[in-house]
Design an enzyme around this catalytic site. Structure first.
Site, PDB file in Angstrom:
ATOM      1  N   TYR A  13      -8.770  15.258  -5.631  1.00  0.00           N
ATOM      2  CA  TYR A  13      -7.943  14.689  -6.710  1.00  0.00           C
ATOM      3  C   TYR A  13      -7.111  15.798  -7.390  1.00  0.00           C
ATOM      4  O   TYR A  13      -5.896  15.659  -7.566  1.00  0.00           O
ATOM      5  CB  TYR A  13      -8.846  13.987  -7.724  1.00  0.00           C
ATOM      6  CG  TYR A  13      -8.127  13.296  -8.851  1.00  0.00           C
ATOM      7  CD1 TYR A  13      -7.656  11.995  -8.703  1.00  0.00           C
ATOM      8  CD2 TYR A  13      -7.913  13.929 -10.081  1.00  0.00           C
ATOM      9  CE1 TYR A  13      -6.999  11.339  -9.737  1.00  0.00           C
ATOM     10  CE2 TYR A  13      -7.256  13.288 -11.122  1.00  0.00           C
ATOM     11  CZ  TYR A  13      -6.806  11.989 -10.947  1.00  0.00           C
ATOM     12  OH  TYR A  13      -6.151  11.353 -11.978  1.00  0.00           O
ATOM     13  N   ASN A  61       2.718   5.558  -9.758  1.00  0.00           N
ATOM     14  CA  ASN A  61       1.545   5.692 -10.630  1.00  0.00           C
ATOM     15  C   ASN A  61       0.241   5.438  -9.884  1.00  0.00           C
ATOM     16  O   ASN A  61      -0.811   5.917 -10.290  1.00  0.00           O
ATOM     17  CB  ASN A  61       1.706   4.693 -11.794  1.00  0.00           C
ATOM     18  CG  ASN A  61       0.394   4.399 -12.494  1.00  0.00           C
ATOM     19  OD1 ASN A  61      -0.051   5.174 -13.333  1.00  0.00           O
ATOM     20  ND2 ASN A  61      -0.243   3.278 -12.149  1.00  0.00           N
ATOM     21  N   ASP A 100       0.881  -1.168   0.000  1.00  0.00           N
ATOM     22  CA  ASP A 100       0.000   0.000   0.000  1.00  0.00           C
ATOM     23  C   ASP A 100       0.919   1.218   0.000  1.00  0.00           C
ATOM     24  O   ASP A 100       1.641   1.457   0.982  1.00  0.00           O
ATOM     25  CB  ASP A 100      -0.886  -0.042   1.257  1.00  0.00           C
ATOM     26  CG  ASP A 100      -1.760   1.204   1.397  1.00  0.00           C
ATOM     27  OD1 ASP A 100      -1.485   2.225   0.747  1.00  0.00           O
ATOM     28  OD2 ASP A 100      -2.723   1.147   2.192  1.00  0.00           O
ATOM     29  N   VAL A 101       0.906   1.977  -1.101  1.00  0.00           N
ATOM     30  CA  VAL A 101       1.898   3.051  -1.256  1.00  0.00           C
ATOM     31  C   VAL A 101       1.732   4.186  -0.251  1.00  0.00           C
ATOM     32  O   VAL A 101       2.623   5.021  -0.110  1.00  0.00           O
ATOM     33  CB  VAL A 101       1.900   3.637  -2.691  1.00  0.00           C
ATOM     34  CG1 VAL A 101       2.298   2.596  -3.707  1.00  0.00           C
ATOM     35  CG2 VAL A 101       0.558   4.276  -3.035  1.00  0.00           C
TER      36      VAL A 101
HETATM   37  P1  NAD Z   1      -6.687   2.372 -12.299  1.00  0.00           P
HETATM   38  O1  NAD Z   1      -7.762   2.472 -11.288  1.00  0.00           O
HETATM   39  O2  NAD Z   1      -6.795   1.324 -13.345  1.00  0.00           O
HETATM   40  O3  NAD Z   1      -5.263   2.223 -11.625  1.00  0.00           O
HETATM   41  C1  NAD Z   1      -4.928   2.716 -10.366  1.00  0.00           C
HETATM   42  C2  NAD Z   1      -4.129   1.651  -9.674  1.00  0.00           C
HETATM   43  O4  NAD Z   1      -3.663   2.136  -8.405  1.00  0.00           O
HETATM   44  C3  NAD Z   1      -4.971   0.391  -9.392  1.00  0.00           C
HETATM   45  O5  NAD Z   1      -4.254  -0.736  -9.844  1.00  0.00           O
HETATM   46  C4  NAD Z   1      -5.117   0.393  -7.876  1.00  0.00           C
HETATM   47  O6  NAD Z   1      -5.215  -0.903  -7.329  1.00  0.00           O
HETATM   48  C5  NAD Z   1      -3.813   1.076  -7.468  1.00  0.00           C
HETATM   49  N1  NAD Z   1      -3.883   1.605  -6.110  1.00  0.00           N
HETATM   50  C6  NAD Z   1      -4.839   2.344  -5.525  1.00  0.00           C
HETATM   51  N2  NAD Z   1      -4.535   2.594  -4.252  1.00  0.00           N
HETATM   52  C7  NAD Z   1      -3.354   2.004  -4.006  1.00  0.00           C
HETATM   53  C8  NAD Z   1      -2.503   1.915  -2.877  1.00  0.00           C
HETATM   54  N3  NAD Z   1      -2.841   2.492  -1.713  1.00  0.00           N
HETATM   55  N4  NAD Z   1      -1.339   1.240  -2.995  1.00  0.00           N
HETATM   56  C9  NAD Z   1      -0.973   0.649  -4.157  1.00  0.00           C
HETATM   57  N5  NAD Z   1      -1.753   0.695  -5.262  1.00  0.00           N
HETATM   58  C10 NAD Z   1      -2.917   1.370  -5.189  1.00  0.00           C
HETATM   59  O7  NAD Z   1      -6.627   3.814 -12.976  1.00  0.00           O
HETATM   60  P2  NAD Z   1      -5.559   4.428 -13.970  1.00  0.00           P
HETATM   61  O8  NAD Z   1      -6.310   5.335 -14.873  1.00  0.00           O
HETATM   62  O9  NAD Z   1      -4.686   3.393 -14.572  1.00  0.00           O
HETATM   63  O10 NAD Z   1      -4.711   5.366 -12.986  1.00  0.00           O
HETATM   64  C11 NAD Z   1      -3.297   5.309 -12.865  1.00  0.00           C
HETATM   65  C12 NAD Z   1      -2.771   6.701 -12.588  1.00  0.00           C
HETATM   66  O11 NAD Z   1      -3.011   7.541 -13.709  1.00  0.00           O
HETATM   67  C13 NAD Z   1      -3.419   7.386 -11.378  1.00  0.00           C
HETATM   68  O12 NAD Z   1      -2.433   8.082 -10.636  1.00  0.00           O
HETATM   69  C14 NAD Z   1      -4.371   8.349 -12.021  1.00  0.00           C
HETATM   70  O13 NAD Z   1      -4.623   9.468 -11.200  1.00  0.00           O
HETATM   71  C15 NAD Z   1      -3.593   8.740 -13.265  1.00  0.00           C
HETATM   72  N6  NAD Z   1      -4.418   9.300 -14.331  1.00  0.00           N
HETATM   73  C16 NAD Z   1      -5.367   8.564 -14.977  1.00  0.00           C
HETATM   74  C17 NAD Z   1      -6.110   9.160 -15.990  1.00  0.00           C
HETATM   75  C18 NAD Z   1      -7.166   8.425 -16.770  1.00  0.00           C
HETATM   76  O14 NAD Z   1      -7.881   9.066 -17.557  1.00  0.00           O
HETATM   77  N7  NAD Z   1      -7.298   7.124 -16.640  1.00  0.00           N
HETATM   78  C19 NAD Z   1      -5.890  10.503 -16.332  1.00  0.00           C
HETATM   79  C20 NAD Z   1      -4.933  11.213 -15.637  1.00  0.00           C
HETATM   80  C21 NAD Z   1      -4.180  10.621 -14.647  1.00  0.00           C
END
Ligand code: NAD
Length: 272
Positions: A170, A97, A70-71
Protein backbone atom coordinates in the site's frame (compact mmCIF):
# COMPACT_ATOMS: atom_id res chain seq x y z
CA UNK A 1 -24.53 18.82 4.11
CA UNK A 2 -22.50 21.31 2.05
CA UNK A 3 -24.57 24.08 0.40
CA UNK A 4 -24.90 24.03 -3.41
CA UNK A 5 -22.17 26.25 -4.82
CA UNK A 6 -22.15 25.53 -8.57
CA UNK A 7 -18.45 26.30 -9.08
CA UNK A 8 -18.33 23.26 -11.40
CA UNK A 9 -21.44 23.88 -13.49
CA UNK A 10 -21.09 22.68 -17.09
CA UNK A 11 -18.32 20.20 -16.23
CA UNK A 12 -18.30 16.41 -16.01
CA UNK A 13 -16.38 14.47 -13.37
CA UNK A 14 -15.54 10.77 -13.04
CA UNK A 15 -14.92 9.61 -9.46
CA UNK A 16 -13.66 6.03 -9.18
CA UNK A 17 -14.52 3.83 -6.22
CA UNK A 18 -17.43 6.18 -5.50
CA UNK A 19 -19.84 3.69 -3.95
CA UNK A 20 -18.42 4.03 -0.44
CA UNK A 21 -16.29 6.12 1.89
CA UNK A 22 -14.19 8.94 0.49
CA UNK A 23 -15.28 8.38 -3.14
CA UNK A 24 -18.94 8.71 -2.23
CA UNK A 25 -18.30 11.95 -0.31
CA UNK A 26 -16.18 13.35 -3.15
CA UNK A 27 -18.83 12.49 -5.75
CA UNK A 28 -21.50 14.09 -3.54
CA UNK A 29 -19.50 17.30 -3.03
CA UNK A 30 -18.66 17.57 -6.74
CA UNK A 31 -22.36 17.08 -7.58
CA UNK A 32 -23.40 19.74 -5.09
CA UNK A 33 -20.98 22.04 -6.88
CA UNK A 34 -22.95 21.56 -10.10
CA UNK A 35 -20.89 19.09 -12.16
CA UNK A 36 -22.26 16.01 -13.90
CA UNK A 37 -20.92 13.06 -11.93
CA UNK A 38 -20.01 9.50 -12.86
CA UNK A 39 -20.21 7.29 -9.79
CA UNK A 40 -17.80 4.48 -10.68
CA UNK A 41 -18.13 1.17 -8.86
CA UNK A 42 -16.71 -2.32 -9.25
CA UNK A 43 -19.47 -4.37 -7.59
CA UNK A 44 -22.89 -3.81 -5.99
CA UNK A 45 -24.60 -1.72 -8.67
CA UNK A 46 -27.61 -1.05 -6.42
CA UNK A 47 -25.48 0.97 -3.97
CA UNK A 48 -23.87 3.03 -6.75
CA UNK A 49 -27.26 3.63 -8.44
CA UNK A 50 -28.71 4.88 -5.14
CA UNK A 51 -25.75 7.27 -4.61
CA UNK A 52 -26.05 8.59 -8.19
CA UNK A 53 -29.79 9.08 -7.65
CA UNK A 54 -29.20 11.10 -4.44
CA UNK A 55 -26.53 13.23 -6.15
CA UNK A 56 -28.78 14.02 -9.11
CA UNK A 57 -31.67 15.09 -6.84
CA UNK A 58 -29.44 17.66 -5.04
CA UNK A 59 -27.57 18.78 -8.16
CA UNK A 60 -29.00 22.05 -9.46
CA UNK A 61 -27.02 22.11 -12.73
CA UNK A 62 -26.08 18.56 -13.63
CA UNK A 63 -26.88 14.89 -13.40
CA UNK A 64 -25.25 11.72 -12.06
CA UNK A 65 -24.97 8.19 -13.41
CA UNK A 66 -23.34 5.00 -12.11
CA UNK A 67 -20.85 3.12 -14.33
CA UNK A 68 -19.30 -0.25 -13.53
CA UNK A 69 -15.57 -0.65 -14.18
CA UNK A 70 -12.64 -2.44 -12.58
CA UNK A 71 -10.05 0.35 -12.69
CA UNK A 72 -7.17 -2.11 -12.98
CA UNK A 73 -8.42 -3.31 -16.40
CA UNK A 74 -7.45 -1.19 -19.41
CA UNK A 75 -10.44 -2.17 -21.59
CA UNK A 76 -12.90 -1.45 -18.77
CA UNK A 77 -11.42 1.98 -18.02
CA UNK A 78 -11.56 2.86 -21.71
CA UNK A 79 -15.18 1.67 -21.89
CA UNK A 80 -16.08 3.83 -18.84
CA UNK A 81 -14.62 6.93 -20.48
CA UNK A 82 -16.40 6.13 -23.76
CA UNK A 83 -19.73 5.69 -21.97
CA UNK A 84 -19.20 8.95 -20.03
CA UNK A 85 -18.36 10.91 -23.20
CA UNK A 86 -21.34 9.41 -25.04
CA UNK A 87 -23.63 10.41 -22.17
CA UNK A 88 -22.26 13.79 -21.03
CA UNK A 89 -20.18 14.90 -24.04
CA UNK A 90 -16.75 15.06 -22.40
CA UNK A 91 -14.78 14.64 -19.16
CA UNK A 92 -13.43 17.74 -17.39
CA UNK A 93 -12.42 16.34 -14.01
CA UNK A 94 -11.03 12.90 -13.19
CA UNK A 95 -10.65 11.75 -9.58
CA UNK A 96 -8.98 8.32 -9.45
CA UNK A 97 -9.88 7.34 -5.90
CA UNK A 98 -10.50 3.56 -5.97
CA UNK A 99 -8.11 1.76 -3.68
CA UNK A 100 -7.67 -1.22 -1.41
CA UNK A 101 -5.36 -2.77 1.15
CA UNK A 102 -4.03 -6.34 1.36
CA UNK A 103 -1.97 -6.20 4.51
CA UNK A 104 0.80 -8.60 5.53
CA UNK A 105 4.30 -8.47 6.92
CA UNK A 106 6.69 -8.33 4.00
CA UNK A 107 8.13 -11.83 4.46
CA UNK A 108 4.60 -13.23 4.41
CA UNK A 109 3.23 -11.07 1.58
CA UNK A 110 2.18 -13.06 -1.47
CA UNK A 111 3.01 -11.83 -4.95
CA UNK A 112 -0.74 -11.87 -5.66
CA UNK A 113 -1.45 -9.45 -2.79
CA UNK A 114 1.45 -7.21 -3.80
CA UNK A 115 0.26 -7.18 -7.42
CA UNK A 116 -3.42 -6.57 -6.66
CA UNK A 117 -2.64 -3.47 -4.60
CA UNK A 118 -0.29 -2.10 -7.26
CA UNK A 119 -2.80 -2.92 -10.04
CA UNK A 120 -5.71 -1.10 -8.38
CA UNK A 121 -3.99 1.71 -6.44
CA UNK A 122 -1.31 2.64 -8.99
CA UNK A 123 -2.05 1.16 -12.44
CA UNK A 124 -5.74 2.04 -12.01
CA UNK A 125 -4.79 5.69 -11.40
CA UNK A 126 -2.44 5.67 -14.41
CA UNK A 127 -5.14 4.23 -16.70
CA UNK A 128 -7.74 6.80 -15.58
CA UNK A 129 -5.32 9.73 -15.81
CA UNK A 130 -4.22 8.65 -19.29
CA UNK A 131 -7.77 8.42 -20.62
CA UNK A 132 -8.61 11.78 -19.02
CA UNK A 133 -5.64 13.50 -20.66
CA UNK A 134 -6.50 11.96 -24.04
CA UNK A 135 -10.00 13.42 -23.73
CA UNK A 136 -8.78 16.84 -22.50
CA UNK A 137 -6.44 17.11 -25.51
CA UNK A 138 -9.13 15.92 -27.95
CA UNK A 139 -11.70 18.43 -26.67
CA UNK A 140 -9.46 21.46 -26.15
CA UNK A 141 -9.95 24.31 -23.73
CA UNK A 142 -13.33 25.96 -23.18
CA UNK A 143 -12.56 29.22 -21.35
CA UNK A 144 -16.24 29.84 -20.63
CA UNK A 145 -16.32 26.56 -18.61
CA UNK A 146 -12.91 26.50 -16.88
CA UNK A 147 -9.52 28.19 -17.10
CA UNK A 148 -7.92 24.72 -17.29
CA UNK A 149 -8.34 22.17 -20.07
CA UNK A 150 -8.99 19.56 -17.38
CA UNK A 151 -8.25 18.57 -13.81
CA UNK A 152 -6.93 15.30 -12.35
CA UNK A 153 -7.01 14.75 -8.60
CA UNK A 154 -5.23 11.58 -7.49
CA UNK A 155 -6.34 10.11 -4.15
CA UNK A 156 -3.08 9.41 -2.40
CA UNK A 157 -2.47 8.99 1.36
CA UNK A 158 -0.25 10.25 4.15
CA UNK A 159 1.54 6.96 3.42
CA UNK A 160 3.05 8.56 0.35
CA UNK A 161 5.57 9.90 2.87
CA UNK A 162 4.97 7.95 6.12
CA UNK A 163 6.41 4.42 5.92
CA UNK A 164 3.91 1.76 7.03
CA UNK A 165 5.11 -1.55 8.48
CA UNK A 166 2.82 -4.40 7.52
CA UNK A 167 1.48 -2.43 4.55
CA UNK A 168 4.51 -2.16 2.23
CA UNK A 169 2.44 -2.79 -0.91
CA UNK A 170 0.00 0.00 0.00
CA UNK A 171 2.73 2.50 0.99
CA UNK A 172 4.67 1.70 -2.21
CA UNK A 173 1.56 2.29 -4.33
CA UNK A 174 0.92 5.68 -2.71
CA UNK A 175 4.59 6.71 -2.83
CA UNK A 176 4.51 6.07 -6.58
CA UNK A 177 1.45 8.31 -6.98
CA UNK A 178 3.65 11.31 -6.10
CA UNK A 179 5.93 10.78 -9.10
CA UNK A 180 3.02 9.89 -11.40
CA UNK A 181 1.15 13.07 -10.44
CA UNK A 182 4.19 15.37 -10.56
CA UNK A 183 5.35 13.93 -13.90
CA UNK A 184 1.89 14.46 -15.40
CA UNK A 185 1.95 18.06 -14.17
CA UNK A 186 5.39 18.66 -15.67
CA UNK A 187 4.36 17.06 -18.98
CA UNK A 188 0.89 18.58 -19.49
CA UNK A 189 0.73 21.82 -17.49
CA UNK A 190 1.80 23.73 -20.65
CA UNK A 191 -1.48 22.52 -22.22
CA UNK A 192 -3.32 23.80 -19.11
CA UNK A 193 -3.88 20.44 -17.45
CA UNK A 194 -3.94 20.69 -13.65
CA UNK A 195 -2.84 17.52 -11.88
CA UNK A 196 -2.73 17.34 -8.08
CA UNK A 197 -3.17 14.83 -5.28
CA UNK A 198 -5.07 14.77 -2.02
CA UNK A 199 -3.35 12.82 0.76
CA UNK A 200 -5.91 11.93 3.43
CA UNK A 201 -4.84 11.04 6.98
CA UNK A 202 -7.08 8.70 8.97
CA UNK A 203 -10.60 9.01 7.58
CA UNK A 204 -13.52 7.01 9.00
CA UNK A 205 -14.39 4.62 6.14
CA UNK A 206 -14.70 0.84 5.64
CA UNK A 207 -11.03 0.54 4.54
CA UNK A 208 -9.71 1.16 8.08
CA UNK A 209 -12.61 0.02 10.30
CA UNK A 210 -10.41 -1.83 12.84
CA UNK A 211 -8.63 1.50 13.54
CA UNK A 212 -11.80 3.28 14.71
CA UNK A 213 -14.53 0.76 15.54
CA UNK A 214 -13.76 0.46 19.28
CA UNK A 215 -13.13 3.33 21.75
CA UNK A 216 -9.73 1.77 22.57
CA UNK A 217 -8.69 1.72 18.91
CA UNK A 218 -9.87 5.31 18.44
CA UNK A 219 -7.86 6.47 21.49
CA UNK A 220 -4.74 4.85 20.01
CA UNK A 221 -5.45 6.41 16.60
CA UNK A 222 -5.94 9.89 18.09
CA UNK A 223 -2.38 9.73 19.43
CA UNK A 224 -1.29 10.00 15.78
CA UNK A 225 -3.53 13.01 15.06
CA UNK A 226 -2.55 16.38 16.56
CA UNK A 227 -6.06 17.72 15.86
CA UNK A 228 -7.48 14.87 18.01
CA UNK A 229 -10.32 13.70 15.81
CA UNK A 230 -10.57 11.14 13.07
CA UNK A 231 -11.34 12.64 9.66
CA UNK A 232 -14.69 12.14 7.97
CA UNK A 233 -15.17 11.58 4.22
CA UNK A 234 -16.72 15.06 3.88
CA UNK A 235 -13.36 16.59 4.90
CA UNK A 236 -11.97 15.13 1.67
CA UNK A 237 -15.09 15.94 -0.39
CA UNK A 238 -14.89 19.67 0.29
CA UNK A 239 -11.13 19.74 -0.45
CA UNK A 240 -11.68 17.90 -3.75
CA UNK A 241 -14.48 20.20 -4.93
CA UNK A 242 -12.33 23.26 -4.25
CA UNK A 243 -9.28 21.69 -5.90
CA UNK A 244 -11.38 20.90 -8.99
CA UNK A 245 -12.64 24.49 -9.22
CA UNK A 246 -10.99 27.55 -10.73
CA UNK A 247 -10.66 28.97 -7.18
CA UNK A 248 -7.50 26.83 -6.95
CA UNK A 249 -6.41 27.52 -10.54
CA UNK A 250 -2.73 28.20 -9.80
CA UNK A 251 -2.30 24.98 -7.77
CA UNK A 252 -0.59 22.38 -9.94
CA UNK A 253 1.70 19.42 -9.23
CA UNK A 254 1.00 19.56 -5.50
CA UNK A 255 -0.21 17.19 -2.80
CA UNK A 256 -2.74 18.66 -0.38
CA UNK A 257 -2.55 16.81 2.95
CA UNK A 258 -5.94 16.60 4.67
CA UNK A 259 -4.85 14.85 7.84
CA UNK A 260 -5.45 16.90 11.02
CA UNK A 261 -1.68 17.33 11.27
CA UNK A 262 -0.77 13.62 11.11
CA UNK A 263 2.25 14.36 8.94
CA UNK A 264 3.62 16.69 11.66
CA UNK A 265 4.97 13.61 13.52
CA UNK A 266 3.04 13.96 16.84
CA UNK A 267 5.28 11.24 18.37
CA UNK A 268 7.88 14.02 18.72
CA UNK A 269 5.59 16.28 20.82
CA UNK A 270 7.20 15.24 24.10
CA UNK A 271 10.34 13.50 22.88
CA UNK A 272 13.64 14.53 21.33
P1 NAD B 1 -13.36 2.34 0.77
O1 NAD B 1 -12.98 0.92 0.93
O2 NAD B 1 -14.64 2.81 1.37
O3 NAD B 1 -13.36 2.79 -0.75
C1 NAD B 1 -12.57 2.21 -1.74
C2 NAD B 1 -13.43 2.04 -2.95
O4 NAD B 1 -12.65 1.54 -4.04
C3 NAD B 1 -14.56 1.02 -2.70
O5 NAD B 1 -15.78 1.59 -3.12
C4 NAD B 1 -14.17 -0.16 -3.58
O6 NAD B 1 -15.28 -0.88 -4.07
C5 NAD B 1 -13.43 0.56 -4.71
N1 NAD B 1 -12.57 -0.35 -5.46
C6 NAD B 1 -11.69 -1.26 -5.02
N2 NAD B 1 -11.13 -1.92 -6.03
C7 NAD B 1 -11.66 -1.42 -7.16
C8 NAD B 1 -11.48 -1.68 -8.54
N3 NAD B 1 -10.61 -2.62 -8.96
N4 NAD B 1 -12.18 -0.95 -9.44
C9 NAD B 1 -13.06 0.01 -9.04
N5 NAD B 1 -13.28 0.28 -7.74
C10 NAD B 1 -12.58 -0.41 -6.81
O7 NAD B 1 -12.14 3.16 1.40
P2 NAD B 1 -11.82 4.71 1.35
O8 NAD B 1 -11.16 5.03 2.64
O9 NAD B 1 -12.99 5.52 0.93
O10 NAD B 1 -10.68 4.76 0.23
C11 NAD B 1 -10.73 5.61 -0.91
C12 NAD B 1 -9.32 6.05 -1.26
O11 NAD B 1 -8.79 6.86 -0.22
C13 NAD B 1 -8.34 4.89 -1.46
O12 NAD B 1 -7.50 5.16 -2.57
C14 NAD B 1 -7.55 4.91 -0.19
O13 NAD B 1 -6.26 4.38 -0.36
C15 NAD B 1 -7.51 6.39 0.11
N6 NAD B 1 -7.22 6.72 1.50
C16 NAD B 1 -8.08 6.39 2.51
C17 NAD B 1 -7.75 6.74 3.82
C18 NAD B 1 -8.64 6.44 4.99
O14 NAD B 1 -8.21 6.65 6.14
N7 NAD B 1 -9.86 6.00 4.80
C19 NAD B 1 -6.54 7.40 4.09
C20 NAD B 1 -5.70 7.69 3.04
C21 NAD B 1 -6.03 7.37 1.74
Amino acid sequence: MQKPNNRLAGQTCIVTGASSGIGEAVATAIGLDGANVVVNYNSHPEIAEEIAHKISINNLCGDAIAIQCDVSKEDQVQAMFKQTINHFGTVDICIPNAGLQKDATLHEMSLADWQLVIDVNLTGQFLCAREAIREFLRRGIRPEISKSIGKIIHMSSVHQIIPWAGHANYAASKGAIVMLMESICQEYAPQKVRCNSIAPGAIKTPINKPAWETPEALTELNKLIPYKRIGVPEDIGSAAAWLASDESEYINGTTIFVDGGMTCYPGFTTNG
